[in-house]
Design a protein around this motif. Structure first.
Motif, PDB file in Angstrom:
ATOM      1  N   UNK A  94      -7.192 -10.243  -6.412  1.00 25.65           N
ATOM      2  CA  UNK A  94      -8.029 -10.025  -7.604  1.00 25.65           C
ATOM      3  C   UNK A  94      -7.485  -8.920  -8.499  1.00 25.65           C
ATOM      4  N   UNK A  95      -6.726  -8.005  -7.917  1.00 24.19           N
ATOM      5  CA  UNK A  95      -6.238  -6.861  -8.689  1.00 24.19           C
ATOM      6  C   UNK A  95      -4.965  -6.364  -8.032  1.00 24.19           C
ATOM      7  N   UNK A  96      -3.852  -6.338  -8.755  1.00 26.29           N
ATOM      8  CA  UNK A  96      -2.586  -5.924  -8.145  1.00 26.29           C
ATOM      9  C   UNK A  96      -2.120  -4.558  -8.649  1.00 26.29           C
ATOM     10  N   UNK A  97      -2.812  -4.021  -9.659  1.00 26.33           N
ATOM     11  CA  UNK A  97      -2.505  -2.659 -10.116  1.00 26.33           C
ATOM     12  C   UNK A  97      -3.571  -1.743  -9.534  1.00 26.33           C
ATOM     13  N   UNK A  98      -3.136  -0.837  -8.639  1.00 25.93           N
ATOM     14  CA  UNK A  98      -4.102  -0.028  -7.891  1.00 25.93           C
ATOM     15  C   UNK A  98      -3.813   1.463  -8.073  1.00 25.93           C
ATOM     16  N   UNK A  99      -4.867   2.282  -8.017  1.00 24.62           N
ATOM     17  CA  UNK A  99      -4.668   3.726  -8.202  1.00 24.62           C
ATOM     18  C   UNK A  99      -4.182   4.403  -6.925  1.00 24.62           C
ATOM     19  N   UNK A 100      -3.345   5.394  -7.089  1.00 28.35           N
ATOM     20  CA  UNK A 100      -2.900   6.186  -5.950  1.00 28.35           C
ATOM     21  C   UNK A 100      -4.014   7.176  -5.586  1.00 28.35           C
ATOM     22  N   UNK A 149       5.994   0.310  -5.790  1.00 30.58           N
ATOM     23  CA  UNK A 149       5.777  -1.125  -5.664  1.00 30.58           C
ATOM     24  C   UNK A 149       5.684  -1.471  -4.180  1.00 30.58           C
ATOM     25  N   UNK A 150       4.536  -1.941  -3.786  1.00 23.13           N
ATOM     26  CA  UNK A 150       4.288  -2.352  -2.407  1.00 23.13           C
ATOM     27  C   UNK A 150       4.327  -3.879  -2.362  1.00 23.13           C
ATOM     28  N   UNK A 151       4.629  -4.412  -1.191  1.00 24.96           N
ATOM     29  CA  UNK A 151       4.683  -5.866  -1.058  1.00 24.96           C
ATOM     30  C   UNK A 151       3.660  -6.354  -0.038  1.00 24.96           C
ATOM     31  N   UNK A 152       3.078  -7.512  -0.355  1.00 24.06           N
ATOM     32  CA  UNK A 152       2.214  -8.178   0.617  1.00 24.06           C
ATOM     33  C   UNK A 152       2.992  -9.361   1.172  1.00 24.06           C
ATOM     34  N   UNK A 153       3.122  -9.386   2.488  1.00 18.65           N
ATOM     35  CA  UNK A 153       3.829 -10.483   3.150  1.00 18.65           C
ATOM     36  C   UNK A 153       2.887 -11.126   4.157  1.00 18.65           C
ATOM     37  N   UNK A 154       3.149 -12.399   4.426  1.00 25.77           N
ATOM     38  CA  UNK A 154       2.387 -13.094   5.463  1.00 25.77           C
ATOM     39  C   UNK A 154       3.035 -12.813   6.816  1.00 25.77           C
ATOM     40  N   UNK A 155       2.212 -12.408   7.768  1.00 20.29           N
ATOM     41  CA  UNK A 155       2.733 -12.048   9.093  1.00 20.29           C
ATOM     42  C   UNK A 155       2.423 -13.110  10.148  1.00 20.29           C
ATOM     43  N   UNK A 156       1.879 -14.244   9.715  1.00 16.78           N
ATOM     44  CA  UNK A 156       1.484 -15.277  10.676  1.00 16.78           C
ATOM     45  C   UNK A 156       2.142 -16.575  10.230  1.00 16.78           C
ATOM     46  N   UNK A 157       2.930 -17.167  11.099  1.00  7.79           N
ATOM     47  CA  UNK A 157       3.611 -18.403  10.680  1.00  7.79           C
ATOM     48  C   UNK A 157       2.568 -19.458  10.310  1.00  7.79           C
ATOM     49  N   UNK A 158       2.640 -19.942   9.054  1.00 10.56           N
ATOM     50  CA  UNK A 158       1.570 -20.785   8.538  1.00 10.56           C
ATOM     51  C   UNK A 158       2.097 -22.078   7.905  1.00 10.56           C
ATOM     52  N   UNK A 162       6.104 -20.551   4.666  1.00 12.20           N
ATOM     53  CA  UNK A 162       5.533 -19.262   5.096  1.00 12.20           C
ATOM     54  C   UNK A 162       6.289 -18.074   4.489  1.00 12.20           C
ATOM     55  N   UNK A 163       7.614 -18.191   4.471  1.00 18.49           N
ATOM     56  CA  UNK A 163       8.453 -17.069   4.007  1.00 18.49           C
ATOM     57  C   UNK A 163       8.256 -16.762   2.526  1.00 18.49           C
ATOM     58  N   UNK A 164       7.701 -17.716   1.771  1.00 19.03           N
ATOM     59  CA  UNK A 164       7.545 -17.461   0.327  1.00 19.03           C
ATOM     60  C   UNK A 164       6.206 -16.799  -0.002  1.00 19.03           C
ATOM     61  N   UNK A 165       5.404 -16.534   1.014  1.00 15.69           N
ATOM     62  CA  UNK A 165       4.105 -15.893   0.758  1.00 15.69           C
ATOM     63  C   UNK A 165       4.290 -14.390   0.551  1.00 15.69           C
ATOM     64  N   UNK A 166       4.760 -14.077  -0.632  1.00 12.56           N
ATOM     65  CA  UNK A 166       5.029 -12.670  -0.926  1.00 12.56           C
ATOM     66  C   UNK A 166       4.531 -12.358  -2.323  1.00 12.56           C
ATOM     67  N   UNK A 167       3.869 -11.220  -2.451  1.00 14.87           N
ATOM     68  CA  UNK A 167       3.453 -10.784  -3.785  1.00 14.87           C
ATOM     69  C   UNK A 167       3.515  -9.264  -3.823  1.00 14.87           C
ATOM     70  N   UNK A 168       3.358  -8.701  -5.013  1.00 15.30           N
ATOM     71  CA  UNK A 168       3.539  -7.257  -5.163  1.00 15.30           C
ATOM     72  C   UNK A 168       2.235  -6.556  -5.547  1.00 15.30           C
ATOM     73  N   UNK A 169       2.126  -5.327  -5.081  1.00 17.71           N
ATOM     74  CA  UNK A 169       1.044  -4.430  -5.516  1.00 17.71           C
ATOM     75  C   UNK A 169       1.703  -3.266  -6.242  1.00 17.71           C
ATOM     76  N   UNK A 170       1.165  -2.914  -7.361  1.00 23.39           N
ATOM     77  CA  UNK A 170       1.712  -1.779  -8.111  1.00 23.39           C
ATOM     78  C   UNK A 170       0.727  -0.622  -8.008  1.00 23.39           C
ATOM     79  N   UNK A 171       1.157   0.377  -7.257  1.00 23.09           N
ATOM     80  CA  UNK A 171       0.303   1.556  -7.043  1.00 23.09           C
ATOM     81  C   UNK A 171       0.745   2.622  -8.032  1.00 23.09           C
TER      82      UNK A 171
END
Ligand code: CU
Length: 174
Positions: A94-100, A149-158, A162-171
């Motif tokens: 819902x929100x990828x730009x987050x405050x530190x 820049x933080x990354x969200x990765x999937x840790x469960x083989x789905x 599966x390997x393309x389940x990656x997105x970024x969080x900007x703190x």
């Protein structure tokens, strides 16, 4: 601040208890008119019971207004709530730009199968993680101490992608 109040209240109550204890110890050996003493203590007990009962009504009423405590603590801290949903094979955040420096509450779920919701730091070391499960919202609380820049990765083989389940969080600093 609340902890300090609880601490002071505890100390006061412990002191009152100690005073009562020493009073009883000091006066225990005395002889007296049994019936008169019983009547006097009975009166005091009755008053004390009513006093405590009446006092407990506003105390209970006041403390119940904060229920549920975790939720009200989150509101007081200005926690940022972020909804995260896993799909085969992408993330909906819902929100990828987050405050530190502010507490973030990730509410993590899945639209299809189990995924693993893992946040990696700019150095690609894992920071925190939980499961993304269909029909369940897992709460993951984290406060980012460093911008980047933080990354969200999937840790469960789905599945195959599966390997393309990656997105970024900007703190970012506020
Ligand atoms: Cu996966």
């Amino acid at each position: 601040m609340y902890q300090q109040v609880a601490w002071i209240v505890s100390i006061v109550l412990i002191a009152l208890l100690a005073i009562a204890f020493f009073y009883v110890v000091k006066h225990s050996g005395r002889e007296g008119n049994g019936a008169a003493v019983a009547a006097a203590t009975g009166r005091w007990r009755g008053r004390l019971l009513w006093g405590v009962t009446l006092l407990s009504i506003p105390v209970v009423a006041y403390t119940l207004t904060e229920l549920p405590y975790a939720r009200s603590a989150i509101a007081n801290l200005g926690t940022v709530e972020v909804q995260a949903k896993g799909y085969q094979w992408y993330w909906e955040i819902s929100q990828t730009k987050l405050p530190v420096g502010k507490p973030i509450e990730f509410q993590v779920t899945s639209a299809d199968v189990n995924h693993g919701f893992a946040i990696y730091g700019p150095d690609m070391k894992i920071v925190t993680q939980t499961q993304a499960m269909p029909g369940v919202v897992n709460v993951l609380r984290h406060t980012f101490e460093q911008p980047g820049t933080y990354k969200i990765l999937c840790l469960e083989y789905c599945g195959v992608a599966h390997h393309s389940m990656m997105t970024e969080l900007h703190v970012v600093a506020q």
